[in-house]
Write an enzyme that holds these catalytic residues in place. Sequence first.
Site: not given
Ligand code: ADP
Length: 319
Positions: A11, A72, A103, A125, A127, A129, A171
């Site tokens: 995000g 994403r 995260d 972010t 949030d 969080d 969130r």
């Molecule tokens: P944020 O970073 O805001 O929490 P997301 O949870 O959508 O957002 O994570 C962003 C991107 O990070 C995901 O679309 C994916 O490409 C990568 N990602 C998330 N979790 C994993 C994971 N366990 N292993 C590898 N890449 C990951």
Amino acid sequence: MKKIGVLTSGGDAPGMNAAIRAVVRKAIYHGLEVYGIKYGYQGLIEGNIVKMELGSVGDIIQRGGTMLYTARSEEFKTEEGQQKGIEQLRKFGIEGLVVIGGDGSFRGAKKLTEKGYPCVGVPGTIDNDIPGTDFTIGFDTALNTIIEAIDKIRDTATSHERTYVIEVMGRDAGDLALWAGLADGAETILVPERQEDFQDVIERLKRGHDRGKRHSIIVVAEGVGSGFEFGQRIKEATDLETRVTVLGHTQRGGSPTASDRVLASRLGAEAVDVLLTGKAGRMVGIQKNVLVNHDIIEVLNEEHSVDMDMYRLSQELSI
Ligand code: ADP
């Protein structure tokens, strides 16, 4: 280390641009070459990579969103996706990466680090969080957006003697709701970290009404549930005229506040320094106004908590 990359992922948050600027400028200050990877990990897989110069990050410190765009990527969660990303890093000679995001993005950064490409995470972010930092980039701007909106709603709430339920983002975290509620004198703040007794909420509303209050503001964190459903329950339990506003994505945009620009500049620059000291798989943060860094995954295992003293204070001040 001679060449590093920077990407924004997950995000978006106001202040990400200021963080990119800090990474690029601090890296060039240290004599490094810097590459901007567009569209997060998806762009990495596709080789959407451009060389950044001092001027590439001119005139962006005040802009919301992210000039590197974000995405994403489900593909990057797979082993093959990560290998494709690594091939691109190899092709461009990029030896280390600064990942600005939340995260999920940090979990991706950990994977790259384990495969020999050291990454440092910068918490971006709205949030707030992410454990291991008192504040994340974007939180302060989102907070200010929320209180500006609530101030406006308050005017109409007073004029019409209405109860307003305002659903804010965050969130699973209640920080935006708590800080906005305290800053705006909300009668009730509902956060996921603490169970509120619905009957108490109703009693408080009725008490306020009986002592002549012309309006009530209830801030509900999205992690608690739907503001609309909560508004409906209030309507059913009282005869108060109740309206619901979901602030939605307005909270994610806008020019970053001074606090977010300063935070982003400090954290972005620190991430470069941490990479250069040879540390890998770290997340930079700020605690008690001191720059810190933690293991990027261990820190995510810690539980995020809201400030319960602030929560109690908000209740004491809204009797
Ligand atoms: P944020 O970073 O805001 O929490 P997301 O949870 O959508 O957002 O994570 C962003 C991107 O990070 C995901 O679309 C994916 O490409 C990568 N990602 C998330 N979790 C994993 C994971 N366990 N292993 C590898 N890449 C990951």
